[in-house]
Write a protein that holds these residues in place. Structure first.
Motif, mmCIF file in Angstrom:
data_model
loop_
_atom_site.group_PDB
_atom_site.id
_atom_site.type_symbol
_atom_site.label_atom_id
_atom_site.label_comp_id
_atom_site.label_asym_id
_atom_site.label_seq_id
_atom_site.Cartn_x
_atom_site.Cartn_y
_atom_site.Cartn_z
ATOM 1 N N ASN A 47 0.842 -1.326 -0.123
ATOM 2 C CA ASN A 47 0.024 -0.022 -0.067
ATOM 3 C C ASN A 47 0.929 1.256 0.248
ATOM 4 O OD1 ASN A 47 -2.389 -1.402 0.255
ATOM 5 N ND2 ASN A 47 -2.075 -1.540 2.143
ATOM 6 N N TYR A 105 0.206 -2.179 8.395
ATOM 7 C CA TYR A 105 -0.903 -2.307 9.507
ATOM 8 C C TYR A 105 -1.351 -0.924 9.965
ATOM 9 C CZ TYR A 105 1.207 -6.672 9.813
ATOM 10 O OH TYR A 105 1.611 -7.997 9.658
ATOM 11 N N LEU A 106 -0.996 0.047 9.038
ATOM 12 C CA LEU A 106 -1.322 1.501 9.470
ATOM 13 C C LEU A 106 -1.580 2.128 8.047
ATOM 14 C CD1 LEU A 106 1.422 3.113 11.612
ATOM 15 C CD2 LEU A 106 -0.952 3.262 11.762
ATOM 16 N N ASP A 107 -2.533 3.058 8.068
ATOM 17 C CA ASP A 107 -3.079 3.668 6.887
ATOM 18 C C ASP A 107 -2.196 5.201 7.114
ATOM 19 O OD1 ASP A 107 -4.430 5.711 5.114
ATOM 20 O OD2 ASP A 107 -6.339 4.545 5.580
ATOM 21 N N LEU A 237 -6.472 4.188 13.987
ATOM 22 C CA LEU A 237 -5.821 4.288 12.413
ATOM 23 C C LEU A 237 -5.195 2.892 12.249
ATOM 24 C CD1 LEU A 237 -4.598 7.713 11.677
ATOM 25 C CD2 LEU A 237 -6.906 6.667 11.297
ATOM 26 N N TRP A 238 -4.839 2.189 13.349
ATOM 27 C CA TRP A 238 -4.365 0.694 13.252
ATOM 28 C C TRP A 238 -5.261 -0.316 12.480
ATOM 29 C CZ3 TRP A 238 0.899 -0.195 13.762
ATOM 30 C CH2 TRP A 238 1.524 0.725 14.396
ATOM 31 N N GLN A 239 -4.641 -0.852 11.635
ATOM 32 C CA GLN A 239 -5.698 -1.893 10.731
ATOM 33 C C GLN A 239 -5.383 -3.142 11.143
ATOM 34 O OE1 GLN A 239 -4.348 -0.981 6.748
ATOM 35 N NE2 GLN A 239 -5.468 0.995 6.832
ATOM 36 N N PRO A 240 -6.196 -4.206 11.148
ATOM 37 C CA PRO A 240 -5.977 -5.516 11.467
ATOM 38 C C PRO A 240 -5.030 -6.103 10.401
ATOM 39 C CG PRO A 240 -8.283 -5.349 10.578
ATOM 40 C CD PRO A 240 -7.703 -4.023 10.763
ATOM 41 N N ALA A 243 -7.757 -9.123 6.054
ATOM 42 C CA ALA A 243 -9.042 -8.568 5.843
ATOM 43 C C ALA A 243 -10.298 -8.904 6.603
ATOM 44 C CB ALA A 243 -9.515 -8.655 4.317
ATOM 45 N N ARG A 244 -11.303 -8.163 6.773
ATOM 46 C CA ARG A 244 -12.193 -8.703 7.702
ATOM 47 C C ARG A 244 -12.992 -9.849 7.161
ATOM 48 N NH1 ARG A 244 -16.561 -4.039 9.086
ATOM 49 N NH2 ARG A 244 -14.725 -3.464 9.994
ATOM 50 N N GLN A 247 -10.646 -12.550 8.280
ATOM 51 C CA GLN A 247 -10.885 -12.936 9.890
ATOM 52 C C GLN A 247 -11.897 -13.431 10.272
ATOM 53 O OE1 GLN A 247 -10.718 -9.135 12.077
ATOM 54 N NE2 GLN A 247 -10.114 -8.088 10.307
#
Length: 344
Positions: A47, A105-107, A237-240, A243-244, A247
């Motif tokens: 990303n 894991y961050l945007d 703003l931390w992302q898993p 993807a959902r 999960q």
């Protein structure tokens, strides 16, 4: 990205698919891209350049080839550094990020907007300035900073933010800290652009971007603490790691459902369930993925008896027919992921 920026992403011992590097930068989260990103130790690129066009690295790679620093295998679509290219890479003191493992894991785009606007607002507030041109960020970022500021504002806010940022930036190389802070905008501080910094430092804009990411990530890491003054602005703003949808599949596996049951319950193809699990296996640590359930010891032993040599050279089609009849590609790829993580 300039040729000098591509050199650290290539190897003299491991042929690498340029399209994988490109897709990582563009954020294409296919299992193939993630798998080879893991094998190349380049998942940190995920990303980082979503606007990169398809084929956006081709010209840069062609320059390396023209200079004798790389060679391309057109049939396998791979690029590999020559001895001269490796020497050129090693001769340059190129920035080595210290927080790169956290980058997927961050945007960072949203993080930068939130942090830069917050710093500008606090700086102007500390000098009692109400009339100024705020940074141009999207509405969501403006609203987030406004809510945070009205909760946090007070006579000690500027000093508190300054101390927190100083504590974070002392954890990364000095030049990276200087690059990030020079871009801050505040009272009588217009901030400099990456292009201006490139002219001053002799670094490429991409290398400066990596430094900025290091600083932003370190601030975000520290802001995970509930007592940190930026916690309410940054922590969300931390992302898993996965993807959902993946999960959901992973949780279903952990509750004892078979892959066929999950596919039927979720109304998706069995191949989709497997892709979810392979993504999770790549992005999660060994202890966070149910290998014992999906890749039991007997399965590992069966594969270990028929594969040899470097993992990158393993091919499912080269397995004995009896093994292919017993295990499908999903099992084979999961075993390769498990072995790769054992190496790490």
């Amino acid at each position: 990205m300039e040729p000098v920026d591509l050199l650290p992403l290539l190897s003299e011992s491991q042929p690498r698919r340029l399209r994988v590097v490109e897709n990582l930068l563009r954020g294409r989260r296919t299992v193939s891209t993630l798998y080879w990103g893991q094998r190349y130790h380049l998942l940190s690129l995920l990303n980082l350049n979503k606007t990169l066009a398809r084929g956006g690295l081709d010209d840069t790679a062609a320059v390396l080839v023209a200079r004798g620093w790389a060679q391309i295998d057109a049939e396998k679509e791979t690029v590999q550094l020559t001895a001269a290219g490796a020497a050129q890479r090693d001769a340059k003191v190129y920035y080595q990020p210290v927080t790169a493992e956290q980058w997927p894991y961050l945007d960072h785009q949203v993080l930068r907007a939130h942090l830069f606007l917050a710093i500008q607002v606090v700086s102007q507030y500390a000098h009692s300035q109400a009339q100024y041109y705020p940074l141009q960020v999207d509405l969501a970022a403006r609203q987030a900073v406004r809510r945070w500021f009205h909760t946090m504002k007070g006579p000690t806010l500027a000093a508190t933010i300054s101390a927190a940022l100083t504590a974070s930036l002392t954890k990364i190389p000095t030049m990276a800290a200087d690059v990030l802070t020079a871009q801050f905008t505040g009272f009588n501080q217009p901030g400099v652009t990456s292009e201006q910094q490139a002219q001053l430092t002799g670094k490429t804009t991409w290398e400066l971007y990596l430094m900025q990411l290091d600083g932003l990530t370190q601030v975000a890491l520290d802001a995970r603490q509930p007592t940190h003054p930026l916690h309410s602005l940054v922590a969300a703003l931390w992302q898993p790691p996965v993807a959902r949808s993946a999960q959901v599949t992973l949780v279903a596996v952990q509750t004892g459902q078979t892959l066929t049951q999950i596919a039927a319950t979720r109304h998706v193809k069995l191949s989709t369930v497997r892709e979810h699990l392979l993504e999770a296996a790549i992005m999660l640590s060994l202890t966070d993925f149910p290998y014992a359930q999906l890749l039991p010891a007997t399965t590992r032993q069966d594969f270990q008896t028929v594969v040899s040599g470097p993992i990158d050279e393993w091919q499912y089609g080269d397995l004995p027919e009896t093994v292919q009849n017993q295990y499908d590609f999903f099992d084979f790829r999961l075993f390769a992921i498990w072995c790769g993580k054992q190496e790490a």
